[in-house]
Scaffold this motif. Sequence first.
Motif, PDB file in Angstrom:
ATOM      1  N   VAL A 185      31.628  34.500  38.111  1.00 28.42           N
ATOM      2  CA  VAL A 185      32.138  35.855  37.898  1.00 28.42           C
ATOM      3  C   VAL A 185      33.466  35.775  37.157  1.00 28.42           C
ATOM      4  N   ASP A 186      33.627  36.617  36.135  1.00 34.15           N
ATOM      5  CA  ASP A 186      34.860  36.614  35.352  1.00 34.15           C
ATOM      6  C   ASP A 186      36.035  37.087  36.199  1.00 34.15           C
ATOM      7  N   LEU A 187      37.242  36.789  35.719  1.00 36.58           N
ATOM      8  CA  LEU A 187      38.446  37.065  36.496  1.00 36.58           C
ATOM      9  C   LEU A 187      38.593  38.544  36.830  1.00 36.58           C
ATOM     10  N   ALA A 188      38.292  39.433  35.865  1.00 40.09           N
ATOM     11  CA  ALA A 188      38.425  40.870  36.114  1.00 40.09           C
ATOM     12  C   ALA A 188      37.515  41.298  37.267  1.00 40.09           C
ATOM     13  N   SER A 189      36.276  40.799  37.265  1.00 43.03           N
ATOM     14  CA  SER A 189      35.352  41.147  38.348  1.00 43.03           C
ATOM     15  C   SER A 189      35.793  40.520  39.660  1.00 43.03           C
ATOM     16  N   GLN A 190      36.357  39.302  39.613  1.00 50.69           N
ATOM     17  CA  GLN A 190      36.857  38.671  40.829  1.00 50.69           C
ATOM     18  C   GLN A 190      37.928  39.531  41.491  1.00 50.69           C
ATOM     19  N   GLU A 191      38.815  40.077  40.661  1.00 44.10           N
ATOM     20  CA  GLU A 191      39.894  40.908  41.205  1.00 44.10           C
ATOM     21  C   GLU A 191      39.346  42.198  41.807  1.00 44.10           C
ATOM     22  N   ILE A 192      38.323  42.780  41.159  1.00 44.04           N
ATOM     23  CA  ILE A 192      37.700  43.990  41.696  1.00 44.04           C
ATOM     24  C   ILE A 192      36.995  43.683  43.004  1.00 44.04           C
ATOM     25  N   LEU A 193      36.288  42.547  43.054  1.00 47.08           N
ATOM     26  CA  LEU A 193      35.578  42.171  44.272  1.00 47.08           C
ATOM     27  C   LEU A 193      36.553  41.897  45.409  1.00 47.08           C
TER      28      LEU A 193
END
Length: 270
Positions: A185-193
């Motif tokens: 998972v890309d960093l942006a999605s990691q932060e959202i998750l």
Amino acid sequence: MDGVGGMDGVDGIGGANDPVISLRGVRAELGSRPVLRGIDLAVHRGEVVALLGANGSGKSTAVRSIIGQVPVSGGEIELFGTPRRGFRDWKRVGYVPQRTTAAGGVPATVTEIVASGRLSRARFGMLRKADHQAVRRALELVGMADRAKDSVDALSGGQHQRVLIARALASEPELLIMDEPMAGVDLASQEILAATLREQVSRGTSVLLVLHELGPLEPLIDRAVVLRDGCVLHDGPPPQAVGQHALPGHDHVHPHAAHDAEPIRTGLLS
């Protein structure tokens, strides 16, 4: 029927301090190969536990045994104080599987996939107003409300993972079990998750996470359980250093093999 996908029923509520997950002396084999060698594991109400270890240590087998996808050859598993073989109230459990695509090859929209996670609470398989509202809330939580009508085939890997988490959240579970939610998972999605999980934890949701490293989830982790060769090597505070190489007893971590990926059912809790 045993495991995720069973019929709803009435299970014991248990006390405030009772574990929502309890494994005692659990053993399991894949083929003739021992994978779990008598592990003990507990997750208490409101607790966030990370299950860590190198590939082949038994992490995914452990969580799949909890939800009934892998049979055990010994020991006891309880969910909310009820033996797993008799547990039926699966709407209390949200499960996010490892390394899958949201639709498993079946044409579907984002909303259709997320709505399938609500079926365990739907009456006679029909979604009511409250069900549709829960689906919308879940999509908003993972930042996918603007893609609600899109085909999941048009999504990136990180967006697929966010849809899978929204599907698990749609049932408004008391317990979330997530198998490597940050993998690929890309960093942006990691932060959202991470923000999504923080919101759930603030509401008292209990969480068991399979992780290779803590990453952005580190501030949320109450306890780390490290497996090695199907045994519990460590159960206590999370490792202070970041990354798999800091884990107790760690030797080396290899990338996932392609055969680790597996399809999932659209109606996970139906």
